[in-house]
Design a protein around this motif. Structure first.
Motif, short mmCIF file in Angstrom:
data_model
loop_
_atom_site.label_atom_id
_atom_site.label_comp_id
_atom_site.label_asym_id
_atom_site.label_seq_id
_atom_site.Cartn_x
_atom_site.Cartn_y
_atom_site.Cartn_z
N VAL A 3 -6.62 0.98 -6.33
CA VAL A 3 -7.44 1.97 -7.31
C VAL A 3 -6.10 2.98 -7.28
CG1 VAL A 3 -8.26 3.96 -5.66
CG2 VAL A 3 -9.50 1.91 -5.90
N PHE A 4 -4.71 2.97 -6.46
CA PHE A 4 -3.43 3.32 -6.43
C PHE A 4 -3.62 3.97 -8.29
CE2 PHE A 4 -3.69 4.13 -1.84
CZ PHE A 4 -3.18 5.65 -1.54
N VAL B 74 -9.67 -4.57 1.56
CA VAL B 74 -9.92 -3.93 1.66
C VAL B 74 -8.36 -3.42 1.21
CG1 VAL B 74 -10.43 -1.86 3.25
CG2 VAL B 74 -11.45 -2.84 3.56
N GLY B 75 -7.13 -3.84 1.52
CA GLY B 75 -6.04 -3.63 1.59
C GLY B 75 -5.36 -3.37 0.27
N LEU B 76 -5.51 -4.25 -0.04
CA LEU B 76 -5.60 -4.56 -1.92
C LEU B 76 -6.25 -4.28 -3.27
CD1 LEU B 76 -4.79 -8.69 -1.52
CD2 LEU B 76 -3.35 -6.82 -1.41
N CYS C 275 0.77 -0.97 -0.22
CA CYS C 275 -0.15 0.21 0.19
C CYS C 275 0.82 1.00 0.17
CB CYS C 275 -0.95 -0.45 0.98
SG CYS C 275 -2.22 -1.28 1.22
N LEU C 276 1.61 1.09 1.21
CA LEU C 276 2.62 2.34 0.98
C LEU C 276 3.28 2.65 -0.39
CD1 LEU C 276 4.53 1.93 4.54
CD2 LEU C 276 2.63 3.81 3.93
N ARG D 95 4.38 6.15 -5.22
CA ARG D 95 3.96 6.31 -6.52
C ARG D 95 2.97 7.13 -6.57
NH1 ARG D 95 8.53 5.03 -7.93
NH2 ARG D 95 8.18 4.90 -10.26
N TYR D 96 1.83 6.71 -6.42
CA TYR D 96 0.84 8.00 -7.26
C TYR D 96 1.29 9.94 -6.60
CZ TYR D 96 -3.77 10.96 -6.91
OH TYR D 96 -4.29 11.28 -6.67
N LEU D 97 1.64 9.56 -5.52
CA LEU D 97 1.97 10.90 -4.75
C LEU D 97 3.09 11.55 -5.81
CD1 LEU D 97 1.69 10.60 -1.05
CD2 LEU D 97 0.06 11.93 -2.15
#
Length: 435
Positions: free
Chosen positions: A200-201, A193-195, A116-117, A122-124
């Motif tokens: 989504v990211f 939820v986590g995956l 997740c991080l 990568r998105y940020l």
């Protein structure tokens, strides 16, 4: 060790069934391969990260954390699973079973949180560069990495009494009924939820990169039209030997303003900035007409120029000194072009997405068979096989790093060369003695 059905009913740590007598050897072989391959691969990743200074980036700290979690599983936990498959029995007692299950879910939790991080980072980098620098700074990364382990331990630690030996998969895990509904909520939060958040990211990253590429293409088209029109006007008024590129430079800020909207639309994309056009008639970029007049360059400035052998200065050659009276002064070499940065960003993002995708593919059969067969009516060998597929997740990441990241590949080769250097010297010494 041979067990019968009677002992299976009385021994809570036995997973013996006639249907898995042969299958267990497949599990033992696969488990040994995962133990050796995963331990060596993840240890090699840690050594590569420590040895190659080029890999000392903030982003690779998350890769390091993921490798530590995988190494814990492959080197610390997998051998106990292999032993259970070989004997079709857990031989390390109740407390050992609870400790194994706790470390197993801790490793999985750290892996999911780190994935997740990685996706969020990568998105940020694409959408919120300043926020990325604040969140994933040196202090922020230290807090985030330590939080992955603290959160995993705080989540699964309270379930110590709910862990037990599960005969269907011949390993220690959650008991079917004890620990509910808390254990079910945790599994849903982490594995679903986590995956899903990770997915989504990566979807948002794909949209952002696609939009930035479209904006860049529109900017090139607009600028190409402007260059052609300017080149035609310049040819009619002065010298017809001027190229379109030179005509674009003669426009200075006016030419750049034609694509300002396109640049601003993707300004937060880190590799979106366009490198200035390059004049192929010389070794360096030329500046716009807003700079000082080249005819004002004095003879002292020419004398102070470095010798021809210094290739880092774009005005070092004698030919360019003669041309300096007819064109603007050359600027220093630009950093890597935006195209190279875009390609590198996309390669790393694809590698991270591949790591996430492999995690999902490895765990999907296990989660699916447990959801559809909550009563345990499916063959035990099927449950064991789906559980075996989850083992691969912890040893496949180094393969992805080597195959999809050139820098990791080179670092792996360097570490292996250093490790094998004594053997190479010994081989040469033996050959010399024989010769």
């Amino acid at each position: 060790m041979s067990l019968n059905l009677t002992s299976n009913l009385t021994d809570p740590f036995s997973c013996h069934q006639p249907s898995v007598e042969v299958y267990r050897y497949f599990g033992v072989a696969l488990g040994c391969a995962v133990t050796l391959g995963g331990a060596l691969g993840n240890a090699l990743t840690l050594l590569a990260l420590a040895w190659d200074r080029g890999l000392h980036t903030r982003f690779n700290v998350l890769i390091l954390n993921l490798s530590v979690a995988d190494l814990l599983y492959c080197a610390g936990l997998q051998p106990f699973t292999v032993d259970s498959y070989l004997h079709l029995r857990w031989r390390w007692g109740g407390p050992g079973c609870s400790a194994f299950a706790l470390l197993l879910f801790l490793s999985n939790a750290v892996s999911i949180i780190t994935l997740c991080l990685i996706a969020a980072a990568r998105y940020l980098m694409v959408a919120r560069g300043r926020l990325f620098n604040r969140v994933f700074g040196r202090v922020g990364l230290a807090l985030l990495v330590s939080s992955t382990w603290a959160l995993g331990l705080a989540s699964f630690g309270p379930l110590w009494g709910a862990y037990g030996f599960v005969p269907q998969v011949c390993t220690c895990s959650f008991h079917r009924t004890r620990g509910r509904p808390y254990s079910t909520i945790l599994l849903v939060l982490y594995f679903f939820v986590g995956l899903a958040c990770v997915g989504v990211f990566y979807f948002l990253i794909h949209r952002k990169v696609k939009a930035a590429a479209a904006a860049l293409e529109r900017h090139k088209i607009k600028k190409g039209v402007s260059i052609k029109a300017t080149g035609k006007g310049e040819g009619e008024s002065s010298n017809t030997q001027h190229t379109d590129l030179e005509a674009d430079h003669s426009q200075g800020p006016q030419a750049d303003s034609s694509g300002a909207t396109a640049e601003q639309s993707g300004a937060r994309f880190p590799t979106q900035k366009l490198a200035p056009p390059v004049d192929r008639s010389g070794p360096a970029d030329v500046s716009s007409s807003s700079q000082s007049d080249p005819t004002q360059v004095s003879s002292d400035d020419k004398i102070k120029q470095p010798p021809v052998s210094d290739r880092s200065d774009p005005s070092s050659s004698s030919g360019e000194e003669r041309e300096s009276q007819s064109r603007p002064k050359a600027t220093p070499p630009a950093p890597p072009s935006s195209g190279e940065q875009d390609a590198e960003f996309k390669r790393v993002t694809r590698m991270c997405f591949a790591v996430f995708l492999c995690f999902v593919l490895c765990y999907a059969p296990f989660l699916l068979v447990n959801a559809l067969d909550s009563q345990g009516r499916a063959p035990q060998a099927l449950h064991m096989f789906c559980a075996n597929m989850t083992w691969l997740n912890s040893c496949i990441n180094p393969v992805l790093y080597a195959a999809m990241n050139r820098r990791f590949n080179q670092a792996y080769r360097g570490v292996l060369a250093r490790a094998l250097a004594p053997l190479a010297r010994l081989r040469d010494a033996v050959r010399g003695a024989r010769g």
